[in-house]
Scaffold this active site. Structure first.
Site, PDB file in Angstrom:
ATOM      1  CE1 TYR A 162       8.724  -8.701 -48.062  1.00 21.02           C
ATOM      2  CE2 TYR A 162       6.847 -10.190 -47.877  1.00 21.02           C
ATOM      3  CZ  TYR A 162       7.554  -9.231 -48.585  1.00 21.02           C
ATOM      4  OH  TYR A 162       7.088  -8.805 -49.803  1.00 21.02           O
ATOM      5  CE  LYS A 166       6.674  -5.683 -48.172  1.00 17.92           C
ATOM      6  NZ  LYS A 166       6.837  -4.456 -48.969  1.00 17.92           N
TER       7      LYS A 166
HETATM    8  P1  NAP Z   1      12.949  -6.821 -56.453  1.00 18.73           P
HETATM    9  O1  NAP Z   1      12.787  -7.330 -57.834  1.00 18.73           O
HETATM   10  O2  NAP Z   1      13.934  -7.446 -55.552  1.00 18.73           O
HETATM   11  O3  NAP Z   1      13.240  -5.236 -56.525  1.00 18.73           O
HETATM   12  C1  NAP Z   1      13.436  -4.530 -55.351  1.00 18.73           C
HETATM   13  C2  NAP Z   1      13.586  -3.066 -55.673  1.00 18.73           C
HETATM   14  O4  NAP Z   1      13.686  -2.352 -54.436  1.00 18.73           O
HETATM   15  C3  NAP Z   1      14.839  -2.774 -56.467  1.00 18.73           C
HETATM   16  O5  NAP Z   1      14.547  -1.733 -57.372  1.00 18.73           O
HETATM   17  C4  NAP Z   1      15.828  -2.282 -55.390  1.00 18.73           C
HETATM   18  O6  NAP Z   1      16.799  -1.363 -55.851  1.00 18.73           O
HETATM   19  C5  NAP Z   1      14.868  -1.575 -54.476  1.00 18.73           C
HETATM   20  N1  NAP Z   1      15.401  -1.409 -53.130  1.00 18.73           N
HETATM   21  C6  NAP Z   1      15.645  -2.361 -52.194  1.00 18.73           C
HETATM   22  N2  NAP Z   1      16.104  -1.802 -51.060  1.00 18.73           N
HETATM   23  C7  NAP Z   1      16.151  -0.463 -51.286  1.00 18.73           C
HETATM   24  C8  NAP Z   1      16.527   0.646 -50.510  1.00 18.73           C
HETATM   25  N3  NAP Z   1      16.957   0.499 -49.257  1.00 18.73           N
HETATM   26  N4  NAP Z   1      16.466   1.871 -51.069  1.00 18.73           N
HETATM   27  C9  NAP Z   1      16.030   2.042 -52.335  1.00 18.73           C
HETATM   28  N5  NAP Z   1      15.636   1.022 -53.119  1.00 18.73           N
HETATM   29  C10 NAP Z   1      15.717  -0.211 -52.599  1.00 18.73           C
HETATM   30  O7  NAP Z   1      11.551  -6.894 -55.646  1.00 18.73           O
HETATM   31  P2  NAP Z   1      10.044  -6.929 -56.171  1.00 18.73           P
HETATM   32  O8  NAP Z   1       9.586  -8.336 -56.185  1.00 18.73           O
HETATM   33  O9  NAP Z   1       9.878  -6.096 -57.366  1.00 18.73           O
HETATM   34  O10 NAP Z   1       9.311  -6.246 -54.926  1.00 18.73           O
HETATM   35  C11 NAP Z   1       8.851  -4.918 -54.944  1.00 18.73           C
HETATM   36  C12 NAP Z   1       7.940  -4.713 -53.749  1.00 18.73           C
HETATM   37  O11 NAP Z   1       6.834  -5.603 -53.849  1.00 18.73           O
HETATM   38  C13 NAP Z   1       8.610  -5.006 -52.412  1.00 18.73           C
HETATM   39  O12 NAP Z   1       8.140  -4.093 -51.438  1.00 18.73           O
HETATM   40  C14 NAP Z   1       8.123  -6.405 -52.092  1.00 18.73           C
HETATM   41  O13 NAP Z   1       8.132  -6.657 -50.711  1.00 18.73           O
HETATM   42  C15 NAP Z   1       6.718  -6.352 -52.652  1.00 18.73           C
HETATM   43  N6  NAP Z   1       6.134  -7.649 -52.955  1.00 18.73           N
HETATM   44  C16 NAP Z   1       6.708  -8.480 -53.876  1.00 18.73           C
HETATM   45  C17 NAP Z   1       6.113  -9.716 -54.122  1.00 18.73           C
HETATM   46  C18 NAP Z   1       6.668 -10.671 -55.133  1.00 18.73           C
HETATM   47  O14 NAP Z   1       6.182 -11.808 -55.189  1.00 18.73           O
HETATM   48  N7  NAP Z   1       7.650 -10.310 -55.932  1.00 18.73           N
HETATM   49  C19 NAP Z   1       4.956 -10.079 -53.430  1.00 18.73           C
HETATM   50  C20 NAP Z   1       4.414  -9.219 -52.495  1.00 18.73           C
HETATM   51  C21 NAP Z   1       5.006  -8.001 -52.269  1.00 18.73           C
HETATM   52  P3  NAP Z   1      18.194  -1.873 -56.517  1.00 18.73           P
HETATM   53  O15 NAP Z   1      17.803  -2.408 -57.865  1.00 18.73           O
HETATM   54  O16 NAP Z   1      19.047  -0.670 -56.620  1.00 18.73           O
HETATM   55  O17 NAP Z   1      18.717  -2.915 -55.604  1.00 18.73           O
END
Ligand code: NAP
Length: 256
Positions: A162, A166
């Protein structure tokens, strides 16, 4: 009211948000729409959740469509961009938000866990940018924001895959900023800290408390706080900002 604010207005802009069905992407899609953008809400498998986002935008008087595409697949990402162009005629804003984790200590990490994370988090950014930049270059306008993570800046045990993906997003974004600056296209990173979403739902309580203790603001963030930072970077007010990495992490990782 949707699209009625003046500062940070995105009225008439067209935005693609990858992974806009849930979590941070959902909040970004709603915030861009609230500021007046027409939004393409991409999802991979959560059709119901994506259509709820679209309904919410429409209920507020905005415009949005949901488009299924696995953005880790080059052809599906290109089809997503084409669908946005066919529907709305242009692309002003691309938010590469789709992401996933397969956390494991390196000795136990399967090759598949490495490949899945690199494809979903990094190759997807290449795929979507590759498809979207030509139309942006032709119009001499574009705003790209790629979602990285504090793990990509500081590293995190159990997240070699990861963190590498990133960190790759950051290098990619800065390089693209240099390539596309002369065409009036900005390319920036937002790097969130820990945000409660499905992605972090399995974080053990002990680790959660440790993170909060290490965060100067002593709490986790919200998807909406990340969305505000993204909306700023794609606004006219941020026209002279490119190649930047904006951490939205309560001070957890301080750079510079
Ligand atoms: P999440 O709640 O798991 O949501 C992930 C989203 O990405 C969902 O809409 C999912 O679609 C979509 N997705 C995953 N794989 C995909 C693919 N191959 N093609 C199209 N869509 C895809 O995650 P989140 O926490 O909101 O994270 C969003 C971003 O922020 C990510 O890049 C993550 O690495 C980053 N981030 C998150 C955090 C945190 O603490 N949450 C911290 C730092 C960075 P489906 O609903 O259809 O599965």
């Amino acid at each position: 009211m949707w699209g009625r604010c003046v500062i940070g207005s995105l009225v008439d802009r067209v935005a693609i948000v990858t992974g806009g069905s849930r979590g941070i992407g959902r909040a970004i899609a709603l915030e861009l729409a609230r500021r007046g953008a027409r939004v393409v809400v991409n999802f991979r498998s959560s059709a119901e959740a994506a259509s709820q986002v679209v309904d919410e935008v429409k209920a507020g008087g905005g415009e949005a469509i949901a488009v299924q595409a696995d953005v880790s697949d080059t052809q599906q990402a290109a089809a997503l961009v084409k669908r946005a162009l066919d529907t709305f005629g242009c692309i002003d804003i691309l938010i590469n938000n789709a992401g996933t984790t397969r956390d494991q200590l390196l000795p136990l990490m399967r090759e598949q866990d490495w490949d899945d994370v690199m494809r979903t988090n990094l190759k997807s950014v290449y795929n979507c940018c590759k498809a979207a930049v030509r139309p942006m270059m032709r119009r001499r306008y574009g705003r790209i924001v790629n979602i990285s993570s504090v793990s990509g800046i500081a590293g995190q045990g159990g997240q070699t895959n990861y963190a590498a993906s990133k960190a790759g997003v950051i290098g990619f974004t800065k390089s693209l900023a240099k390539e596309l600056g002369p065409r009036n296209i900005t390319s920036n990173v937002v790097a969130p800290g820990y945000i409660p979403t499905d992605l972090t739902a399995d974080l053990p309580d002990t680790l959660r408390h440790k993170v909060i203790e290490a965060t100067p603001l002593r709490r986790m963030g919200t998807p909406e706080e990340v969305a505000e930072a993204v909306a700023f970077l794609v606004s006219d007010e941020a026209a002279f900002i490119t190649g930047a990495v904006l951490t939205v992490d309560g001070g957890l990782v301080m750079q510079g």
